[in-house]
Design an enzyme around this catalytic site. Structure first.
Site, mmCIF file in Angstrom:
data_model
loop_
_atom_site.group_PDB
_atom_site.id
_atom_site.type_symbol
_atom_site.label_atom_id
_atom_site.label_comp_id
_atom_site.label_asym_id
_atom_site.label_seq_id
_atom_site.Cartn_x
_atom_site.Cartn_y
_atom_site.Cartn_z
ATOM 1 N N SER A 21 0.828 -1.220 0.000
ATOM 2 C CA SER A 21 0.000 0.000 0.000
ATOM 3 C C SER A 21 0.863 1.272 0.000
ATOM 4 C CB SER A 21 -0.970 0.011 1.184
ATOM 5 O OG SER A 21 -0.291 0.218 2.391
ATOM 6 N N ASN A 116 13.568 4.165 4.944
ATOM 7 C CA ASN A 116 12.624 3.134 5.391
ATOM 8 C C ASN A 116 11.442 3.812 6.066
ATOM 9 O OD1 ASN A 116 11.732 0.441 6.168
ATOM 10 N ND2 ASN A 116 12.437 0.927 8.247
ATOM 11 N N HIS A 118 8.583 3.131 9.038
ATOM 12 C CA HIS A 118 8.323 2.240 10.180
ATOM 13 C C HIS A 118 7.058 2.712 10.907
ATOM 14 C CE1 HIS A 118 9.295 -0.684 13.229
ATOM 15 N NE2 HIS A 118 8.965 0.220 14.136
ATOM 16 N N ASP A 154 16.080 -0.096 12.298
ATOM 17 C CA ASP A 154 15.164 0.995 12.656
ATOM 18 C C ASP A 154 15.827 2.083 13.501
ATOM 19 O OD1 ASP A 154 13.113 -0.313 11.264
ATOM 20 O OD2 ASP A 154 12.464 -1.409 13.032
#
Ligand code: GAR
Length: 210
Positions: A21, A116, A118, A154
């Protein structure tokens, strides 16, 4: 600091593992000219069954499956990734629900060129099941983080964060949905800003020039 040549497109690869998505949101943004100088050049999935691969056809974008299972070692897998990224002259790598940890060697090769998304306000709740971790902990706000990728999971310099409030009736599903809406805004925005050289990294700090 990143420098993309003015007047040239920033060739971008989006890496996915599942639903896609966020990839869809990025492709919509590109179609609506909200992606600055970025051009989505390539979609890479590490799962051949990834639902998100359908956006390759819908948006007429090249896609390739590079699965860890097809290689004996992680290094061979990453060498194939690198070869594919080079062949496609990729400038920026966007991890959009890409559930495979990249090695320090890979990350260092693309220092400042991998981002990224998260689903938590990092540094809280890194790793898997971030939404469940947030609910279990009992926090009252959560959100999403777009960050540069470094060699620890992360934990790279934060580019953008968006927050949402957690209600008393919140479930993991409703929380994931609320955060996802924010992800779909934040990730295209971060790509756009980077492509316009408006994102400056200085140690752990990232400055946005607006
Ligand atoms: C998103 O919520 C993303 O933040 C998360 O996976 C989901 C992918 O959804 N990523 C991580 O948890 C990475 N640690 P999508 O495939 O529909 O974009």
């Amino acid at each position: 600091m990143m420098f993309f040549i003015q007047g040239e497109k920033m060739n971008t690869a989006v890496l996915i593992s599942g639903r896609g998505s966020n990839l869809q949101a990025i492709l919509y943004a590109e179609r609506e000219k909200r992606l600055g100088e970025a051009k989505i050049q390539l979609i890479i999935s590490n799962k051949k069954e990834a639902e998100g691969l359908k956006y390759s056809e819908i948006f007429n974008k090249k896609s390739v499956v590079i699965s860890r299972d097809s290689f004996i070692t992680k290094n061979e897998f990453e060498q194939k990734l690198i070869q594919t990224l080079r062949e496609n002259e990729i400038d920026l790598i966007v991890l959009a629900g890409f559930m495979q940890i990249l090695s320090t060697e890979f990350v260092n090769l693309y220092d400042g060129k991998i981002i990224n998304i998260h689903p938590s306000l990092l540094p809280s709740f890194p790793g898997l099941k971030a939404q469940e971790q947030a609910l279990d902990y009992g926090v009252k706000v959560s959100g999403c983080t777009v960050h540069f990728v470094n060699s620890e999971v992360d934990s790279g310099p934060i580019i953008l964060q968006e927050t949402i409030e957690i209600t008393e009736k919140e479930t993991e599903e409703s929380l994931s949905e609320k955060i996802l809406t924010k992800e779909h805004e934040a990730l295209p925005r971060a790509i756009s800003l980077i492509s316009q050289n408006k994102v400056i990294i200085s140690g752990r700090n990232v400055r946005i020039m607006i």
